[in-house]
Design a protein around this motif. Structure first.
Motif, PDB file in Angstrom:
ATOM      1  N   ASP A  33       0.816  -1.211   0.000  1.00  9.84           N
ATOM      2  CA  ASP A  33       0.000   0.000   0.000  1.00  9.84           C
ATOM      3  C   ASP A  33       0.853   1.265   0.000  1.00  9.84           C
ATOM      4  OD1 ASP A  33      -2.342  -1.471   0.027  1.00  9.84           O
ATOM      5  OD2 ASP A  33      -2.591  -1.350   2.212  1.00  9.84           O
ATOM      6  N   ALA A  34       2.006   1.202   0.666  1.00 10.10           N
ATOM      7  CA  ALA A  34       2.836   2.388   0.840  1.00 10.10           C
ATOM      8  C   ALA A  34       3.755   2.672  -0.346  1.00 10.10           C
ATOM      9  CB  ALA A  34       3.679   2.252   2.106  1.00 10.10           C
ATOM     10  N   ILE A  35       4.120   1.637  -1.105  1.00  5.93           N
ATOM     11  CA  ILE A  35       5.051   1.802  -2.230  1.00  5.93           C
ATOM     12  C   ILE A  35       4.397   1.229  -3.486  1.00  5.93           C
ATOM     13  CG2 ILE A  35       7.346   1.285  -3.134  1.00  5.93           C
ATOM     14  CD1 ILE A  35       8.287   0.905  -0.258  1.00  5.93           C
ATOM     15  N   ALA A  36       3.960   2.103  -4.374  1.00 12.25           N
ATOM     16  CA  ALA A  36       3.329   1.671  -5.620  1.00 12.25           C
ATOM     17  C   ALA A  36       4.385   1.182  -6.599  1.00 12.25           C
ATOM     18  CB  ALA A  36       2.542   2.824  -6.234  1.00 12.25           C
ATOM     19  N   TYR A  37       4.024   0.177  -7.394  1.00 15.22           N
ATOM     20  CA  TYR A  37       4.976  -0.335  -8.376  1.00 15.22           C
ATOM     21  C   TYR A  37       5.107   0.657  -9.534  1.00 15.22           C
ATOM     22  CZ  TYR A  37       7.303  -3.257 -11.817  1.00 15.22           C
ATOM     23  OH  TYR A  37       8.201  -3.737 -12.729  1.00 15.22           O
TER      24      TYR A  37
ATOM     25  N   GLU B 122      14.264   5.480   1.440  1.00  9.81           N
ATOM     26  CA  GLU B 122      14.095   6.402   0.312  1.00  9.81           C
ATOM     27  C   GLU B 122      12.895   6.019  -0.543  1.00  9.81           C
ATOM     28  OE1 GLU B 122      18.832   7.585  -0.236  1.00  9.81           O
ATOM     29  OE2 GLU B 122      17.963   5.914  -1.371  1.00  9.81           O
ATOM     30  N   ALA B 123      12.698   4.710  -0.773  1.00  8.42           N
ATOM     31  CA  ALA B 123      11.551   4.255  -1.561  1.00  8.42           C
ATOM     32  C   ALA B 123      10.240   4.582  -0.861  1.00  8.42           C
ATOM     33  CB  ALA B 123      11.659   2.751  -1.821  1.00  8.42           C
ATOM     34  N   LEU B 124      10.240   4.482   0.467  1.00 18.79           N
ATOM     35  CA  LEU B 124       9.027   4.807   1.211  1.00 18.79           C
ATOM     36  C   LEU B 124       8.690   6.296   1.080  1.00 18.79           C
ATOM     37  CD1 LEU B 124       6.773   3.900   3.106  1.00 18.79           C
ATOM     38  CD2 LEU B 124       8.321   4.319   5.039  1.00 18.79           C
ATOM     39  N   VAL B 125       9.691   7.156   1.119  1.00 19.61           N
ATOM     40  CA  VAL B 125       9.464   8.594   0.933  1.00 19.61           C
ATOM     41  C   VAL B 125       8.905   8.868  -0.461  1.00 19.61           C
ATOM     42  CG1 VAL B 125      10.586  10.848   0.735  1.00 19.61           C
ATOM     43  CG2 VAL B 125      11.200   9.308   2.612  1.00 19.61           C
ATOM     44  N   LEU B 126       9.469   8.203  -1.473  1.00 15.89           N
ATOM     45  CA  LEU B 126       8.987   8.372  -2.845  1.00 15.89           C
ATOM     46  C   LEU B 126       7.581   7.813  -3.012  1.00 15.89           C
ATOM     47  CD1 LEU B 126      12.197   7.350  -4.848  1.00 15.89           C
ATOM     48  CD2 LEU B 126      11.167   9.628  -4.781  1.00 15.89           C
ATOM     49  N   GLY B 127       7.286   6.744  -2.303  1.00 15.10           N
ATOM     50  CA  GLY B 127       5.995   6.083  -2.445  1.00 15.10           C
ATOM     51  C   GLY B 127       5.888   5.267  -3.712  1.00 15.10           C
TER      52      GLY B 127
ATOM     53  N   ALA C 159       5.302  -6.879  -4.134  1.00 19.02           N
ATOM     54  CA  ALA C 159       5.057  -6.357  -5.477  1.00 19.02           C
ATOM     55  C   ALA C 159       3.815  -6.984  -6.105  1.00 19.02           C
ATOM     56  CB  ALA C 159       6.272  -6.587  -6.369  1.00 19.02           C
ATOM     57  N   ASN C 160       3.532  -8.238  -5.744  1.00 17.02           N
ATOM     58  CA  ASN C 160       2.371  -8.941  -6.276  1.00 17.02           C
ATOM     59  C   ASN C 160       1.356  -9.322  -5.203  1.00 17.02           C
ATOM     60  OD1 ASN C 160       2.942  -9.372  -9.244  1.00 17.02           O
ATOM     61  ND2 ASN C 160       4.843 -10.127  -8.351  1.00 17.02           N
ATOM     62  N   ARG C 161       1.589  -8.854  -3.966  1.00 12.99           N
ATOM     63  CA  ARG C 161       0.673  -9.098  -2.848  1.00 12.99           C
ATOM     64  C   ARG C 161       0.351 -10.580  -2.674  1.00 12.99           C
ATOM     65  NH1 ARG C 161      -2.185  -4.394  -1.042  1.00 12.99           N
ATOM     66  NH2 ARG C 161      -1.714  -2.552  -2.316  1.00 12.99           N
ATOM     67  N   CYS C 162       1.385 -11.419  -2.709  1.00 12.58           N
ATOM     68  CA  CYS C 162       1.155 -12.860  -2.557  1.00 12.58           C
ATOM     69  C   CYS C 162       2.398 -13.529  -2.007  1.00 12.58           C
ATOM     70  CB  CYS C 162       0.762 -13.484  -3.899  1.00 12.58           C
ATOM     71  SG  CYS C 162       2.114 -13.555  -5.103  1.00 12.58           S
ATOM     72  N   CYS C 163       2.218 -14.784  -1.595  1.00 13.47           N
ATOM     73  CA  CYS C 163       3.355 -15.634  -1.247  1.00 13.47           C
ATOM     74  C   CYS C 163       3.791 -16.386  -2.502  1.00 13.47           C
ATOM     75  CB  CYS C 163       2.972 -16.630  -0.152  1.00 13.47           C
ATOM     76  SG  CYS C 163       2.651 -15.868   1.457  1.00 13.47           S
ATOM     77  N   PRO C 164       5.074 -16.655  -2.668  1.00 10.63           N
ATOM     78  CA  PRO C 164       5.542 -17.380  -3.853  1.00 10.63           C
ATOM     79  C   PRO C 164       4.833 -18.724  -4.011  1.00 10.63           C
ATOM     80  CG  PRO C 164       7.392 -16.440  -2.674  1.00 10.63           C
ATOM     81  CD  PRO C 164       6.186 -16.252  -1.796  1.00 10.63           C
ATOM     82  N   ASP C 165       4.476 -19.032  -5.262  1.00 11.63           N
ATOM     83  CA  ASP C 165       3.804 -20.291  -5.571  1.00 11.63           C
ATOM     84  C   ASP C 165       4.579 -21.001  -6.683  1.00 11.63           C
ATOM     85  OD1 ASP C 165       3.111 -18.884  -7.902  1.00 11.63           O
ATOM     86  OD2 ASP C 165       1.148 -18.306  -7.088  1.00 11.63           O
ATOM     87  N   GLU C 166       3.890 -21.833  -7.468  1.00 11.84           N
ATOM     88  CA  GLU C 166       4.586 -22.613  -8.481  1.00 11.84           C
ATOM     89  C   GLU C 166       5.122 -21.770  -9.640  1.00 11.84           C
ATOM     90  OE1 GLU C 166       0.257 -22.608  -9.760  1.00 11.84           O
ATOM     91  OE2 GLU C 166       1.394 -22.750  -7.881  1.00 11.84           O
TER      92      GLU C 166
ATOM     93  N   GLN D  54      12.697  -4.744  -6.064  1.00 15.33           N
ATOM     94  CA  GLN D  54      13.833  -4.616  -5.147  1.00 15.33           C
ATOM     95  C   GLN D  54      13.479  -3.708  -3.975  1.00 15.33           C
ATOM     96  OE1 GLN D  54      17.962  -4.068  -6.573  1.00 15.33           O
ATOM     97  NE2 GLN D  54      17.975  -2.141  -5.438  1.00 15.33           N
ATOM     98  N   ASP D  55      12.787  -2.607  -4.257  1.00 12.45           N
ATOM     99  CA  ASP D  55      12.404  -1.664  -3.207  1.00 12.45           C
ATOM    100  C   ASP D  55      11.348  -2.265  -2.284  1.00 12.45           C
ATOM    101  OD1 ASP D  55      14.007   0.538  -4.382  1.00 12.45           O
ATOM    102  OD2 ASP D  55      12.564   0.326  -6.010  1.00 12.45           O
ATOM    103  N   HIS D  56      10.370  -2.964  -2.864  1.00  8.36           N
ATOM    104  CA  HIS D  56       9.361  -3.641  -2.054  1.00  8.36           C
ATOM    105  C   HIS D  56      10.023  -4.650  -1.105  1.00  8.36           C
ATOM    106  CE1 HIS D  56       6.486  -2.509  -5.415  1.00  8.36           C
ATOM    107  NE2 HIS D  56       5.877  -2.061  -4.327  1.00  8.36           N
ATOM    108  N   THR D  57      11.003  -5.373  -1.633  1.00  5.90           N
ATOM    109  CA  THR D  57      11.652  -6.413  -0.841  1.00  5.90           C
ATOM    110  C   THR D  57      12.472  -5.814   0.293  1.00  5.90           C
ATOM    111  OG1 THR D  57      11.721  -7.866  -2.778  1.00  5.90           O
ATOM    112  CG2 THR D  57      13.195  -8.403  -0.948  1.00  5.90           C
ATOM    113  N   HIS D  58      13.245  -4.775  -0.004  1.00  2.00           N
ATOM    114  CA  HIS D  58      14.017  -4.114   1.056  1.00  2.00           C
ATOM    115  C   HIS D  58      13.090  -3.562   2.136  1.00  2.00           C
ATOM    116  CE1 HIS D  58      17.768  -3.397  -1.662  1.00  2.00           C
ATOM    117  NE2 HIS D  58      17.871  -4.512  -0.982  1.00  2.00           N
ATOM    118  N   ALA D  59      11.971  -2.971   1.722  1.00  2.00           N
ATOM    119  CA  ALA D  59      11.023  -2.418   2.702  1.00  2.00           C
ATOM    120  C   ALA D  59      10.379  -3.521   3.527  1.00  2.00           C
ATOM    121  CB  ALA D  59       9.959  -1.590   1.992  1.00  2.00           C
TER     122      ALA D  59
END
Length: 268
Positions: free
Chosen positions: A139-143, A156-161, A221-228, A166-171
């Motif tokens: 919700d806080a960081i749009a792709y 920095e990514a959170l400030v940018l929104g 980034a995809n709002r999910c847990c990794p699947d197949e 990579q940014d989603h993962t670091h956050a």
């Protein structure tokens, strides 16, 4: 799913370099949700060196290229069979204690804003909390490609929104650590084309350690847990630590890099 991978990374040097030394995490992990059927790695005029499994259970290979050389290509191809384990990394052998991943790095350092974001959500248990944290990050960081760069931090990514996987993962790692949960960066591939057409598919997501389950993947980034659809290569404290290719070139000037990754589903 049975997924085919074709991944080529080309390095172009402004002036010929004397030599290139690289360390690769380019071989998919082995665990209950993933099985390598066929896999090959080649480097233009390269010599394969020693290989080992690190404490996180990832296969690391060394390569050298004797110069002078102005261009090299690292080519990866293979087939991987995957099973949906709802994000749980089951059967993966490693020796590093999960609490080691509570250590902050520059890209994942928690500032006041990240700490505040981490405490906007709650959960009935650790797993529910991790899912809530993933939603908060999404919700806080749009792709949006092109607004961040390789050295952008989670703060920095959170400030940018805005940012990329990579940014989603670091956050996600940062907010997990802010709540006392070990978190780490995972590099790999994602098949996301329903028609089975080859497409750009290098990807990254986070893993959070949940007592009783172990490491569980979360992809804000995809709002999910990794699947197949996901192929896991390796992990680390952040993007640089988990990079599929790390290396150094001796001599020369500017280095340009071009990456192409295509994933196809053999079952379609």
């Amino acid at each position: 799913m049975r997924l085919t991978v074709n991944h080529v990374t080309r390095y172009l040097y402004a002036a010929p370099v004397r030599s290139v030394v690289q360390s690769h995490r380019l071989t998919p992990s082995t665990y209950q949700g993933q099985k390598v059927i066929d896999w090959s790695i080649s480097v233009t005029e390269g010599t394969r060196g020693a290989e080992f499994r690190d404490g996180a259970g990832d296969l690391v290979q060394g390569w050298t290229v004797a110069g002078p050389v102005g261009e090299i290509a690292v080519s990866v191809s293979g087939v991987v069979e995957t099973v949906d384990l709802t994000g749980v990394l089951r059967g993966h052998k490693e020796t590093v204690a999960p609490d080691c991943y509570l250590r902050a790095t520059v890209p994942t350092r928690v500032d006041k804003a990240l700490d505040a974001l981490a405490h906007t959500v709650s959960g009935a248990d650790t797993l529910a909390l991790a899912h809530a944290l993933m939603g908060a990050v999404a919700d806080a960081i749009a792709y949006k490609p092109g607004v961040t760069h390789a050295h952008t931090t989670a703060a920095e990514a959170l400030v940018l929104g805005e940012g990329v996987c990579q940014d989603h993962t670091h956050a996600m790692i940062a907010v997990a650590r802010a709540r006392g949960l070990p978190g780490r960066y995972v590099s790999g591939y994602l098949f996301s084309d329903a028609e089975g057409v080859a497409h750009e598919a290098a990807h990254a997501w986070a893993e959070v350690f949940v007592a009783g389950l172990g490491w569980v993947g979360f992809d804000p980034a995809n709002r999910c847990c990794p699947d197949e659809r996901y192929i896991r290569l390796g992990s680390g404290f952040d993007a640089q630590d988990a990079a599929p290719i790390r290396g150094i070139a001796r001599g020369g000037g500017r280095e340009d890099m071009d990456v192409t990754v295509a994933i196809q589903n053999q079952d379609q």
